[in-house]
Design a protein around this motif. Structure first.
Motif, mmCIF file in Angstrom:
data_model
loop_
_atom_site.group_PDB
_atom_site.id
_atom_site.type_symbol
_atom_site.label_atom_id
_atom_site.label_comp_id
_atom_site.label_asym_id
_atom_site.label_seq_id
_atom_site.Cartn_x
_atom_site.Cartn_y
_atom_site.Cartn_z
ATOM 1 N N THR A 163 0.818 -1.206 0.000
ATOM 2 C CA THR A 163 0.000 0.000 0.000
ATOM 3 C C THR A 163 0.859 1.266 0.000
ATOM 4 O O THR A 163 0.589 2.208 -0.751
ATOM 5 C CB THR A 163 -0.933 0.008 1.220
ATOM 6 N N ARG A 164 1.905 1.316 0.829
ATOM 7 C CA ARG A 164 2.717 2.533 0.932
ATOM 8 C C ARG A 164 3.489 2.791 -0.354
ATOM 9 O O ARG A 164 3.628 3.941 -0.772
ATOM 10 C CB ARG A 164 3.678 2.430 2.115
ATOM 11 N N ILE A 165 4.003 1.765 -0.979
ATOM 12 C CA ILE A 165 4.701 1.947 -2.248
ATOM 13 C C ILE A 165 3.717 2.339 -3.340
ATOM 14 O O ILE A 165 3.976 3.244 -4.146
ATOM 15 C CB ILE A 165 5.458 0.664 -2.635
ATOM 16 N N SER A 166 2.573 1.689 -3.388
ATOM 17 C CA SER A 166 1.580 1.961 -4.429
ATOM 18 C C SER A 166 1.072 3.391 -4.376
ATOM 19 O O SER A 166 0.871 4.026 -5.416
ATOM 20 C CB SER A 166 0.396 0.992 -4.308
ATOM 21 N N HIS A 167 0.864 3.930 -3.179
ATOM 22 C CA HIS A 167 0.176 5.216 -3.041
ATOM 23 C C HIS A 167 1.068 6.376 -2.619
ATOM 24 O O HIS A 167 0.643 7.531 -2.705
ATOM 25 C CB HIS A 167 -0.991 5.068 -2.052
ATOM 26 N N SER A 168 2.280 6.110 -2.144
ATOM 27 C CA SER A 168 3.181 7.220 -1.830
ATOM 28 C C SER A 168 3.814 7.728 -3.118
ATOM 29 O O SER A 168 3.866 7.034 -4.134
ATOM 30 C CB SER A 168 4.262 6.771 -0.846
ATOM 31 N N ARG A 169 4.299 8.961 -3.084
ATOM 32 C CA ARG A 169 4.840 9.601 -4.287
ATOM 33 C C ARG A 169 6.284 10.005 -4.041
ATOM 34 O O ARG A 169 6.596 10.666 -3.035
ATOM 35 C CB ARG A 169 3.996 10.823 -4.664
ATOM 36 N N THR A 170 7.161 9.617 -4.951
ATOM 37 C CA THR A 170 8.573 9.973 -4.848
ATOM 38 C C THR A 170 9.085 10.377 -6.233
ATOM 39 O O THR A 170 8.382 10.252 -7.236
ATOM 40 C CB THR A 170 9.418 8.807 -4.294
ATOM 41 N N VAL A 171 10.321 10.848 -6.254
ATOM 42 C CA VAL A 171 10.919 11.353 -7.492
ATOM 43 C C VAL A 171 11.206 10.203 -8.454
ATOM 44 O O VAL A 171 11.728 9.158 -8.063
ATOM 45 C CB VAL A 171 12.212 12.123 -7.200
ATOM 46 N N VAL A 172 10.878 10.427 -9.710
ATOM 47 C CA VAL A 172 11.136 9.458 -10.774
ATOM 48 C C VAL A 172 11.867 10.175 -11.897
ATOM 49 O O VAL A 172 11.543 11.319 -12.235
ATOM 50 C CB VAL A 172 9.816 8.849 -11.301
ATOM 51 N N VAL A 173 12.841 9.491 -12.475
ATOM 52 C CA VAL A 173 13.546 10.018 -13.648
ATOM 53 C C VAL A 173 13.174 9.130 -14.833
ATOM 54 O O VAL A 173 13.738 8.052 -15.016
ATOM 55 C CB VAL A 173 15.065 10.031 -13.446
ATOM 56 N N PRO A 174 12.197 9.529 -15.645
ATOM 57 C CA PRO A 174 11.746 8.675 -16.739
ATOM 58 C C PRO A 174 12.848 8.445 -17.764
ATOM 59 O O PRO A 174 13.741 9.281 -17.950
ATOM 60 C CB PRO A 174 10.585 9.465 -17.358
ATOM 61 N N ALA A 175 12.793 7.329 -18.437
ATOM 62 C CA ALA A 175 13.743 7.043 -19.503
ATOM 63 C C ALA A 175 13.488 7.986 -20.669
ATOM 64 O O ALA A 175 12.335 8.206 -21.054
ATOM 65 C CB ALA A 175 13.593 5.598 -19.960
ATOM 66 N N PRO A 176 14.543 8.574 -21.226
ATOM 67 C CA PRO A 176 14.347 9.518 -22.333
ATOM 68 C C PRO A 176 13.865 8.841 -23.603
ATOM 69 O O PRO A 176 13.182 9.459 -24.425
ATOM 70 C CB PRO A 176 15.742 10.113 -22.530
ATOM 71 N N ASP A 177 14.188 7.569 -23.776
ATOM 72 C CA ASP A 177 13.835 6.867 -25.013
ATOM 73 C C ASP A 177 13.170 5.533 -24.675
ATOM 74 O O ASP A 177 13.844 4.497 -24.586
ATOM 75 C CB ASP A 177 15.085 6.620 -25.861
ATOM 76 N N PRO A 178 11.854 5.524 -24.461
ATOM 77 C CA PRO A 178 11.162 4.264 -24.214
ATOM 78 C C PRO A 178 11.378 3.275 -25.361
ATOM 79 O O PRO A 178 11.568 3.666 -26.511
ATOM 80 C CB PRO A 178 9.688 4.684 -24.128
ATOM 81 N N VAL A 179 11.384 1.999 -25.011
ATOM 82 C CA VAL A 179 11.535 0.959 -26.020
ATOM 83 C C VAL A 179 10.335 0.993 -26.953
ATOM 84 O O VAL A 179 9.189 0.884 -26.494
ATOM 85 C CB VAL A 179 11.646 -0.432 -25.369
ATOM 86 N N PRO A 180 10.534 1.168 -28.253
ATOM 87 C CA PRO A 180 9.376 1.178 -29.147
ATOM 88 C C PRO A 180 8.766 -0.208 -29.221
ATOM 89 O O PRO A 180 9.468 -1.201 -29.435
ATOM 90 C CB PRO A 180 9.978 1.588 -30.502
#
Length: 504
Positions: A163-180
């Motif tokens: 529950t805490r992981i699912s609903h808590s919010r933390t910093v994310v660094v998205p991948a610049p180039d998602p796998v097509p």
């Protein structure tokens, strides 16, 4: 999107990781705390998503998509994994073609569940690898890693959240180039791999055992299982959100953080144990790590110090270690004492919403004094004051079958006084089979479906009785009268009424 930082919940991050990894199929059933994973995945381009009628069907859809070559994500909560257990165990034998990750969200302290269940046991029992992130960025990364491991080792991969992981919010660094996402290659016939008759399954079982041995070796060197050596007086093995609590409560302790939580890296654990004076396990719910580590002949302290029920917190961990006389705990809390208030908070127990049509039903049932077999959903709140009009609640979809058992075993004077209550989404999930059983076995009971045209408890998701799909596209809606007739009921025995007009 290079170097861009965003704030995401764990559920949002799992969806993001799936998109980045080229997932093209997502299926699941809404259940807190997992619901938002699929709701967010449906917003990404090129991804097919569906709310399946239940978790078993969702996993079956996911297995089929994987075998046709699509990278696939299946989502559910912990009790939903029970529903999906039948295909889960055989999927371990069959393996995958496109990567298949099954995201399951446990609910320590039962914020919105009928039990506390530790899904790590399913990884061990079904012989599947399991990953467990400690924050949102790991949720994103581990989803991607899970799909890679799935294809590398030819296995479905379980991704455990809480529950805490699912609903808590933390910093994310998205991948610049998602796998097509590439086009799925399509299904290729392979009888000995995909058709689990006993003769073929025996051979696949041997492959599963070999695979798990290879994964166990891999666990000792995978980067997400890492040592953080500090004071060697205290060593702690932990994972998931408990890791973040340990780092806050005991900043000077040495830690072995597990990201791949099954199979366990027993060589790494033994090496860590040899480097610290006293070894502890901090894990929410069951003594899963503790039992396995002790079975390997390694001395460790776990549930003798910390509870087996409820959620942990930095404060709980700090107090437990302080009570055990550990100086690290006394010197903890580098950011100061946790914020607190002496002001008492007013109690706010859950209740049926004002104006909800279910209130009328429970008011009438309470006056009638009948025995009410209840089910999973917001209407479970009918057990609370002022109604107190529900007598049983076991599992999702069980009310109709349970009512039949009570009626069969009841004394003659009690017969005809048993009522089953179930919601529309739950009825579609697994209640229909109870109705088929009643018709087949000639049971005569009152079965009430509380249809509010949505899956209300988890956030108003559509279902097979609401006439909409996950993207709000119109679709067919199950017809109660025709369904009743199809299972063998007379048309006059299926009555549709308006709960806002109790006089009718």
């Amino acid at each position: 999107m290079a170097d861009k930082r965003i704030i995401l919940s764990g559920n949002e991050a799992i969806a993001r990781g799936a998109f980045e990894a080229g997932v093209t199929v997502g299926a699941g059933y809404p259940g807190t705390p997992s619901t938002e994973i699929l709701e967010n995945l449906t917003n990404y381009p090129g991804v097919y998503t569906e709310w399946s009628v239940n978790e078993k069907t969702a996993l079956e859809v996911g297995i089929g998509a994987s075998l046709a070559g699509a990278r696939t994500l299946v989502t559910m909560k912990h009790v939903g994994l029970n529903v999906a257990a039948d295909p889960l165990f055989t999927a371990s034998y069959i393996g995958v073609k496109g990567g298949l990750v099954i995201a399951v969200a446990d609910d320590p302290d039962m914020h919105s569940s009928q039990n506390e269940q530790d899904s790590r046991h399913y990884a061990r029992a079904a012989k599947l690898p399991m990953l467990e992130p400690s924050d949102s960025d790991e949720a994103r990364l581990f989803t991607r890693l899970g799909l890679e491991l799935s294809e590398r080792f030819d296995t479905p991969v379980l991704l455990r959240s809480t529950t805490r992981i699912s609903h808590s919010r933390t910093v994310v660094v998205p991948a610049p180039d998602p796998v097509p996402p590439g086009p799925a290659e399509g299904f290729t016939r392979n009888l000995k791999k995909y058709v689990m008759i006993p003769a073929y399954a025996r051979g696949r079982h041997r492959i599963v055992e070999t695979r798990m041995a290879e994964l166990a070796t891999h666990a000792d060197k995978i980067e997400i299982n890492r040592l953080e050596m500090n004071d060697p007086a205290v060593g702690i093995i932990t994972s998931g959100v408990a890791y973040t609590y340990v780092r806050e409560a005991l900043p000077h302790a040495s830690v072995l953080k597990l990201g791949l939580v099954w199979p366990l890296p027993l060589k790494l654990i033994a090496d860590f144990a040899a480097r610290v004076k006293t070894l502890y396990v901090v894990e929410e719910l069951d003594p899963f790590f503790e039992t396995e580590i002790k079975a390997a002949g390694i001395a460790v302290i776990g549930k003798a110090l910390l509870p087996v029920t409820g959620e942990y917190s930095p404060t709980l961990i700090r107090r437990a270690f302080t009570a055990a006389g550990l100086p690290q705990a006394d010197a903890a809390a580098p950011h100061g004492a946790p914020l607190s208030s002496s002001l008492p908070l007013p109690p706010r127990p859950p209740a049926l919403c004002p104006g909800c049509p279910h209130r009328t039903v429970f008011k009438i049932l309470g006056k009638l004094g009948v025995t009410v077999s209840g089910d999973i959903g917001c209407y479970t709140l009918g057990v609370l004051p002022p109604f107190q009009a529900m007598d049983t609640c076991v599992e999702m979809g069980g009310s109709i079958g349970l009512a039949q058992g009570i009626e069969i075993a009841s004394k003659e004077k009690s017969r005809g006084r048993i009522v089953a209550v179930i919601g529309d989404s739950t009825f579609a999930h697994s209640g229909i089979t109870g109705l088929v059983n009643a018709a087949y076995n000639k049971r005569k009971g009152l079965f009430i479906v509380l249809d509010n045209n949505t899956t209300a408890m988890t956030g108003m998701q559509p279902n097979p009785l609401s006439g909409e799909r996950i993207n709000l596209e119109e679709t067919v809606a199950v017809d109660y009268v025709k369904l009743g007739q199809a299972v063998g009921m007379d048309a006059e025995d299926v009555v549709v009424t308006d709960a806002y007009k109790p006089q009718d």
